[in-house]
Motif scaffolding. Structure first.
Motif, mmCIF file in Angstrom:
data_model
loop_
_atom_site.group_PDB
_atom_site.id
_atom_site.type_symbol
_atom_site.label_atom_id
_atom_site.label_comp_id
_atom_site.label_asym_id
_atom_site.label_seq_id
_atom_site.Cartn_x
_atom_site.Cartn_y
_atom_site.Cartn_z
ATOM 1 N N GLY A 47 0.848 -1.191 0.000
ATOM 2 C CA GLY A 47 0.000 0.000 0.000
ATOM 3 C C GLY A 47 0.877 1.231 0.000
ATOM 4 O O GLY A 47 1.696 1.411 0.893
ATOM 5 N N ASP A 48 0.697 2.120 -0.962
ATOM 6 C CA ASP A 48 1.759 3.089 -1.207
ATOM 7 C C ASP A 48 1.287 4.496 -1.540
ATOM 8 O O ASP A 48 2.045 5.285 -2.059
ATOM 9 C CB ASP A 48 2.635 2.586 -2.353
ATOM 10 N N THR A 49 0.031 4.841 -1.228
ATOM 11 C CA THR A 49 -0.461 6.170 -1.588
ATOM 12 C C THR A 49 0.366 7.267 -0.922
ATOM 13 O O THR A 49 0.752 8.248 -1.561
ATOM 14 C CB THR A 49 -1.945 6.318 -1.193
ATOM 15 N N GLY A 50 0.626 7.108 0.367
ATOM 16 C CA GLY A 50 1.413 8.122 1.074
ATOM 17 C C GLY A 50 2.808 8.268 0.511
ATOM 18 O O GLY A 50 3.315 9.384 0.339
ATOM 19 N N THR A 51 3.441 7.143 0.211
ATOM 20 C CA THR A 51 4.791 7.175 -0.366
ATOM 21 C C THR A 51 4.779 7.857 -1.724
ATOM 22 O O THR A 51 5.633 8.709 -2.014
ATOM 23 C CB THR A 51 5.336 5.745 -0.500
ATOM 24 N N ASN A 52 3.824 7.496 -2.572
ATOM 25 C CA ASN A 52 3.758 8.087 -3.907
ATOM 26 C C ASN A 52 3.539 9.596 -3.852
ATOM 27 O O ASN A 52 4.192 10.367 -4.562
ATOM 28 C CB ASN A 52 2.633 7.436 -4.722
ATOM 29 N N MET A 53 2.602 10.029 -3.009
ATOM 30 C CA MET A 53 2.320 11.458 -2.915
ATOM 31 C C MET A 53 3.507 12.206 -2.320
ATOM 32 O O MET A 53 3.853 13.308 -2.763
ATOM 33 C CB MET A 53 1.059 11.688 -2.080
ATOM 34 N N SER A 54 4.139 11.600 -1.309
ATOM 35 C CA SER A 54 5.289 12.247 -0.677
ATOM 36 C C SER A 54 6.439 12.415 -1.663
ATOM 37 O O SER A 54 7.041 13.496 -1.760
ATOM 38 C CB SER A 54 5.742 11.421 0.531
ATOM 39 N N MET A 55 6.756 11.369 -2.411
ATOM 40 C CA MET A 55 7.866 11.456 -3.363
ATOM 41 C C MET A 55 7.546 12.435 -4.491
ATOM 42 O O MET A 55 8.435 13.096 -5.032
ATOM 43 C CB MET A 55 8.190 10.068 -3.909
ATOM 44 N N THR A 56 6.255 12.552 -4.831
ATOM 45 C CA THR A 56 5.848 13.519 -5.857
ATOM 46 C C THR A 56 6.088 14.945 -5.388
ATOM 47 O O THR A 56 6.705 15.754 -6.088
ATOM 48 C CB THR A 56 4.358 13.318 -6.199
ATOM 49 N N ILE A 57 5.617 15.257 -4.182
ATOM 50 C CA ILE A 57 5.750 16.641 -3.703
ATOM 51 C C ILE A 57 7.196 16.952 -3.327
ATOM 52 O O ILE A 57 7.662 18.092 -3.480
ATOM 53 C CB ILE A 57 4.796 16.902 -2.513
ATOM 54 N N LEU A 58 7.951 15.936 -2.876
ATOM 55 C CA LEU A 58 9.362 16.188 -2.553
ATOM 56 C C LEU A 58 10.183 16.494 -3.804
ATOM 57 O O LEU A 58 11.169 17.228 -3.749
ATOM 58 C CB LEU A 58 9.957 14.993 -1.807
ATOM 59 N N SER A 59 9.771 15.930 -4.934
ATOM 60 C CA SER A 59 10.441 16.261 -6.188
ATOM 61 C C SER A 59 10.268 17.742 -6.502
ATOM 62 O O SER A 59 11.206 18.417 -6.951
ATOM 63 C CB SER A 59 9.869 15.403 -7.321
ATOM 64 N N ALA A 60 9.057 18.256 -6.232
ATOM 65 C CA ALA A 60 8.820 19.689 -6.436
ATOM 66 C C ALA A 60 9.541 20.511 -5.368
ATOM 67 O O ALA A 60 10.109 21.567 -5.656
ATOM 68 C CB ALA A 60 7.318 19.969 -6.398
ATOM 69 N N ALA A 61 9.539 20.017 -4.130
ATOM 70 C CA ALA A 61 10.199 20.745 -3.039
ATOM 71 C C ALA A 61 11.685 20.920 -3.315
ATOM 72 O O ALA A 61 12.279 21.963 -2.983
ATOM 73 C CB ALA A 61 9.984 20.002 -1.719
ATOM 74 N N LYS A 62 12.285 19.908 -3.923
ATOM 75 C CA LYS A 62 13.715 19.999 -4.247
ATOM 76 C C LYS A 62 13.975 21.161 -5.208
ATOM 77 O O LYS A 62 14.951 21.902 -5.050
ATOM 78 C CB LYS A 62 14.178 18.683 -4.863
ATOM 79 N N GLU A 63 13.092 21.328 -6.184
ATOM 80 C CA GLU A 63 13.270 22.435 -7.139
ATOM 81 C C GLU A 63 12.982 23.783 -6.482
ATOM 82 O O GLU A 63 13.618 24.788 -6.797
ATOM 83 C CB GLU A 63 12.376 22.216 -8.362
ATOM 84 N N VAL A 64 12.016 23.801 -5.573
ATOM 85 C CA VAL A 64 11.708 25.053 -4.867
ATOM 86 C C VAL A 64 12.896 25.467 -4.000
ATOM 87 O O VAL A 64 13.287 26.643 -3.973
ATOM 88 C CB VAL A 64 10.429 24.892 -4.011
#
Length: 579
Positions: A47-64
């Protein structure tokens, strides 16, 4: 400025404040990801919804975080681009589309107020709904829509961003609490929608920052930027690969253009012969063509026997020892340069190194896979690039784009082999340049194998796409794993550590013992039209155990052929298909 005194209204914020709020939302989601994972309806260990969403937003956070001095336009671009490329799984892709729509609106302003945020919420929902072919209510989309509707109402009532944020979040929580009434499967499992919960954690983290609550503003990636090479133990992996014995040196693949139809007896005869000269054998017969894959020390013997059935075409012979040595050299060079792969990142490797100077072939394949045995099957069926996603098997859009870049073909077919990866694959296809990208919407590993079996190199792209799409609909898939918590699904009571047989449309069997559960699942899948059962056993089971299941099926259904393959997949004891 960030609000310190809650009696003072905040009526507008600049890019610097919005960036801090976004990063705080990312931190809050990251902190809650395991809890969100546990909200998944199916109590499976991936079960991976939290992991998927976290890695998605962290990819954006890295650019920010990489922005030296953010203005609204550059901030919007960082959020949109980072989340689009980092999007993983359906929930991550939808989150990235919400950010994409939101960013389109705010990018036009130097500061944002209640009205602009309201417009941004509306655009976010509109963009996300367009990205999903068949939007389902009771999900993250519904929660986002409820928040956007309330935001529009508030835009006519207040200029205070704090009050606005509090009321929008109250509405989001209310809609989220109602998701079980919209999706019966949520109600039966006793959970709210996990994607909607993830969205609320982002919003709550952002509002806390805006209110001036104590937030950790140290860079998210500062402490982990240089740990990838250290944590993964890359030297161990290199040495393990270097010491791995390659018993048969040549990966040999070809097509036999049959002079007459291949009978079952002649097909088995060919398989039996190939087993005497090699391993990793795949023989798939059609009315006119036979696909052959074998690892052997004498490719000539394999081809000589094949010539007794017809003429040969599309012959590929690769020296696996040489490829391994080249790969190890490249890994060692990369290690010396200090470039590592993050431990959580999906693994991807090319099945065949392609020189950039070679002209592109007409059609190539990218496939998501889950175990070394299944990797070998995909390579044998002609896959150019394999993405192995680990436990959750959810590669990002960026992973897909990197794979596309490494396939030297004019048209690239992507096989997601998981319903939770199709959106990310489609997103990559929309972002790719210079190549035609076609996503075959395979939802399971067996569907991906079937698509490849039905690919005919001499046919056009359009004919192959139509043929593969048609044939994957004829495959039933079952997967056997264990439950990580007590729940009730499809009126079946499930206890923690029970074995579960999960079919295409729900849970087919539950039991305390593995073999009876697998057999019960297969009985639900096999009918009078079934002719072939393929069993792929995982890393926690054995060939002997799988063969016992195969023997039981043959005894019960004598007209059904059963094949046993070493899949090597984690988490799932067995993946099976019925055709």
């Amino acid at each position: 400025m960030i609000k310190e005194d809650f009696d003072v209204e905040i009526t507008s914020i600049n890019a610097e404040v919005l960036a801090k709020a976004f990063l705080a939302g990312a931190r809050n989601l990251e902190a809650k990801k395991e809890w969100i994972n546990e909200l998944n309806v199916f109590p499976v260990p991936d079960g991976d919804t939290g992991t998927n969403m976290s890695m998605t937003i962290l990819s954006a956070a890295k650019e920010v975080e990489a922005l030296e001095k953010a203005d609204m336009k550059s901030l919007a671009k960082a959020i949109s681009s980072g989340s689009l490329r980092g999007a993983r799984g359906n929930s991550g892709v939808i989150l990235s589309q919400l950010f994409r729509g939101f960013s389109k609106v705010i990018s036009a302003y130097d500061t944002v107020d209640v009205q602009i945020l309201s417009d941004a919420f509306r655009k976010a929902v509109e963009t996300a709904y367009k990205a999903v072919m068949k939007p389902k209510e009771g999900t993250i989309l519904t929660v986002a829509k409820g928040m956007a509707i309330r935001a529009a109402e508030l835009a006519d009532e207040t200029d205070d961003l704090i009050y606005f944020g509090e009321e929008v979040i109250k509405e989001g929580d209310l809609v989220l609490s109602r998701t079980p009434d919209m999706l019966p499967v949520l109600k039966q499992a006793g959970v709210v929608d996990s994607g909607g919960q993830g969205l609320m954690e982002v919003a709550k983290g952002a509002l806390d920052a805006l209110k001036g609550k104590e937030i950790d503003h140290t860079p998210i990636f500062a402490s982990t930027a240089s740990t990838a090479a250290q944590e993964g133990g890359s030297s161990y992996n290199i040495e393990a690969q270097a010491s791995q014995e390659i018993r048969f040196a040549y990966c040999t693949q070809f097509l036999i253009m049959l002079e007459k139809p291949m009978t079952d007896a002649r097909e088995q005869e060919l398989k039996n012969y190939l087993e005497t000269i090699g391993d990793s054998i795949v023989v798939v017969a059609d009315d006119e063509i036979v696909k052959v894959h074998v690892h052997t020390n004498d490719p000539g013997m394999a081809m000589q026997r094949a010539l007794t059935y017809g003429s040969l075409t599309t012959i590929i012979i690769e020296n696996m020892k040489l490829e391994r040595d080249e790969k190890i050299s490249a890994l060692k060079e990369k290690e010396m340069q200090g470039t590592g792969v993050p431990a959580e990142a999906p693994k991807a490797e090319t099945a065949k190194a392609v020189e950039p100077t070679e002209p592109p072939k007409e059609m190539g394949f990218i496939s998501v896979s889950i175990g070394e045995g299944i990797n070998e099957i995909f390579r044998g069926l002609g896959v150019d690039y394999i993405i192995e996603g680990g436990q959750t098997m959810n590669p990002s859009t960026e992973d897909m784009l990197n794979a596309i870049e490494n396939v030297n073909a004019k048209t690239v077919f992507i096989l997601p082999n998981n319903k939770n990866i199709i959106l990310a694959a489609n997103q990559a296809a929309s972002l790719a340049e210079d190549k035609q990208i076609i996503v075959i919407p395979t939802k399971t590993i067996p569907q991906g194998i079937t698509a490849l079996i039905n690919f005919i190199p001499d046919n056009s792209v359009e004919d192959n796409e139509a043929r593969m799409n048609e044939e994957i609909g004829n495959v039933l898939t079952g997967q056997v794993t264990y439950a990580v918590r007590d729940t009730v699904i499809d009126d079946k009571e499930i206890r923690q550590d029970d074995y579960m047989g999960i079919g295409d449309d729900g849970i087919l069997a539950v039991g305390r013992e593995l073999k009876p559960t697998v057999l019960a699942m297969l009985r639900e899948m096999i009918d009078e039209d079934s002719s072939l059962v393929s069993i792929y056993f995982g890393e926690d089971t054995t060939m002997e155990d799988a063969q016992q299941i195969a023997d039981a099926i043959v005894a019960e259904y004598p007209d059904v052929e059963v094949e046993v393959n070493d899949g090597g997949q984690p988490i799932y004891y067995y993946v099976v298909s019925v055709e």
